[in-house]
Design a protein around this motif. Structure first.
Motif, mmCIF file in Angstrom:
data_model
loop_
_atom_site.group_PDB
_atom_site.id
_atom_site.type_symbol
_atom_site.label_atom_id
_atom_site.label_comp_id
_atom_site.label_asym_id
_atom_site.label_seq_id
_atom_site.Cartn_x
_atom_site.Cartn_y
_atom_site.Cartn_z
ATOM 1 N N PRO A 1 0.837 -1.207 0.000
ATOM 2 C CA PRO A 1 0.000 0.000 0.000
ATOM 3 C C PRO A 1 0.868 1.252 0.000
ATOM 4 N N PRO A 2 0.349 2.339 -0.547
ATOM 5 C CA PRO A 2 1.125 3.579 -0.541
ATOM 6 C C PRO A 2 1.322 4.074 0.893
ATOM 7 N N PRO A 3 2.386 4.850 1.123
ATOM 8 C CA PRO A 3 2.609 5.363 2.488
ATOM 9 C C PRO A 3 1.495 6.314 2.896
ATOM 10 N N LEU A 4 1.355 6.477 4.208
ATOM 11 C CA LEU A 4 0.351 7.406 4.729
ATOM 12 C C LEU A 4 0.763 8.846 4.425
ATOM 13 N N PRO A 5 -0.213 9.700 4.160
ATOM 14 C CA PRO A 5 0.118 11.122 3.982
ATOM 15 C C PRO A 5 0.808 11.645 5.241
ATOM 16 N N PRO A 6 1.735 12.617 5.078
ATOM 17 C CA PRO A 6 2.552 13.056 6.211
ATOM 18 C C PRO A 6 1.870 13.951 7.231
ATOM 19 N N ASN A 7 0.851 14.709 6.849
ATOM 20 C CA ASN A 7 0.261 15.601 7.852
ATOM 21 C C ASN A 7 -1.222 15.312 8.045
ATOM 22 N N SER A 8 -1.763 15.839 9.122
ATOM 23 C CA SER A 8 -3.121 15.477 9.526
ATOM 24 C C SER A 8 -4.177 15.891 8.504
ATOM 25 N N HIS A 9 -4.034 17.064 7.895
ATOM 26 C CA HIS A 9 -5.053 17.478 6.921
ATOM 27 C C HIS A 9 -5.042 16.575 5.688
ATOM 28 N N GLU A 10 -3.859 16.143 5.271
ATOM 29 C CA GLU A 10 -3.786 15.214 4.143
ATOM 30 C C GLU A 10 -4.353 13.848 4.536
ATOM 31 N N GLN A 11 -4.066 13.406 5.767
ATOM 32 C CA GLN A 11 -4.614 12.132 6.231
ATOM 33 C C GLN A 11 -6.144 12.193 6.235
ATOM 34 N N TYR A 12 -6.668 13.303 6.713
ATOM 35 C CA TYR A 12 -8.123 13.510 6.750
ATOM 36 C C TYR A 12 -8.683 13.465 5.326
ATOM 37 N N GLY A 13 -8.099 14.259 4.443
ATOM 38 C CA GLY A 13 -8.606 14.353 3.069
ATOM 39 C C GLY A 13 -8.525 13.043 2.310
ATOM 40 N N VAL A 14 -7.378 12.369 2.395
ATOM 41 C CA VAL A 14 -7.224 11.087 1.702
ATOM 42 C C VAL A 14 -8.169 10.053 2.310
ATOM 43 N N GLY A 15 -8.348 10.119 3.629
ATOM 44 C CA GLY A 15 -9.267 9.181 4.276
ATOM 45 C C GLY A 15 -10.693 9.353 3.799
ATOM 46 N N ILE A 16 -11.172 10.592 3.738
ATOM 47 C CA ILE A 16 -12.546 10.848 3.285
ATOM 48 C C ILE A 16 -12.699 10.476 1.813
ATOM 49 N N CYS A 17 -11.726 10.861 0.996
ATOM 50 C CA CYS A 17 -11.794 10.523 -0.437
ATOM 51 C C CYS A 17 -11.761 9.011 -0.647
ATOM 52 N N SER A 18 -10.895 8.331 0.076
ATOM 53 C CA SER A 18 -10.819 6.869 -0.053
ATOM 54 C C SER A 18 -12.145 6.225 0.316
ATOM 55 N N TYR A 19 -12.761 6.727 1.378
ATOM 56 C CA TYR A 19 -14.068 6.202 1.788
ATOM 57 C C TYR A 19 -15.087 6.375 0.659
ATOM 58 N N ASN A 20 -15.118 7.578 0.085
ATOM 59 C CA ASN A 20 -16.088 7.850 -0.972
ATOM 60 C C ASN A 20 -15.816 7.060 -2.246
ATOM 61 N N LEU A 21 -14.580 6.631 -2.431
ATOM 62 C CA LEU A 21 -14.240 5.783 -3.573
ATOM 63 C C LEU A 21 -14.459 4.297 -3.270
ATOM 64 N N GLY A 22 -14.834 3.988 -2.034
ATOM 65 C CA GLY A 22 -15.067 2.603 -1.649
ATOM 66 C C GLY A 22 -13.809 1.852 -1.250
ATOM 67 N N ILE A 23 -12.712 2.565 -1.037
ATOM 68 C CA ILE A 23 -11.459 1.941 -0.605
ATOM 69 C C ILE A 23 -11.431 2.032 0.924
ATOM 70 N N LEU A 24 -12.209 1.168 1.545
ATOM 71 C CA LEU A 24 -12.486 1.304 2.973
ATOM 72 C C LEU A 24 -11.273 1.039 3.862
ATOM 73 N N GLN A 25 -10.431 0.084 3.479
ATOM 74 C CA GLN A 25 -9.256 -0.185 4.304
ATOM 75 C C GLN A 25 -8.329 1.029 4.310
ATOM 76 N N ARG A 26 -8.134 1.631 3.165
ATOM 77 C CA ARG A 26 -7.292 2.833 3.076
ATOM 78 C C ARG A 26 -7.930 3.981 3.871
#
Length: 129
Positions: A1-26
């Motif tokens: 899997p790709p590395p986690l985003p480095p800062n909290s806002h990126e983690q938040y954004g990638v997490g929400i986007c991943s959820y909306n794309l159906g990539i639930l584990q990410r």
């Protein structure tokens, strides 16, 4: 899997986007990292800014991603944290709804506020879950 985003806002954004794309584990990985990063900042005496949608939205999204992934104990913990966040935030305004959203009924300002429908606390609601 790709590395986690480095800062909290990126983690938040990638997490929400991943959820909306159906990539639930990410989504679960990124949102869990967001809350860990946020908790560490708060413990260090920092006041990290909140993302515009806020933490309750991210906690609920995290809980749903964990639940759908079969991580029931972690989902229960995330839901408990969600209820605490919601209680701490207090009543919130609901976003403006388009005319006709409710079958053409007019929605009055007083009806767009979140209301407490019971005197239960998050803890008593969690016991019944």
């Amino acid at each position: 899997p790709p590395p986690l985003p480095p800062n909290s806002h990126e983690q938040y954004g990638v997490g929400i986007c991943s959820y909306n794309l159906g990539i639930l584990q990410r989504a679960a990985q990124c949102l869990s990292a967001y809350f860990s990063t946020r908790a560490a900042a708060l413990a260090a005496g920092e006041s990290p800014p909140l993302p515009p949608p806020g933490t309750p939205f991210a906690r609920f999204t995290l809980a749903h991603a964990l639940l759908q992934g079969g991580q029931y104990a972690a989902a229960r913990g995330a839901l408990h944290a969600y209820l605490v966040d919601v209680a701490d935030a207090g009543p919130q305004h609901v976003l403006n709804m388009p005319a006709g959203m409710y079958g053409g009924k007019k929605v009055h300002e007083g009806c767009t506020r979140a209301k407490h429908i019971s005197r239960e606390t998050p803890e008593t609601r969690l016991r019944h879950a």
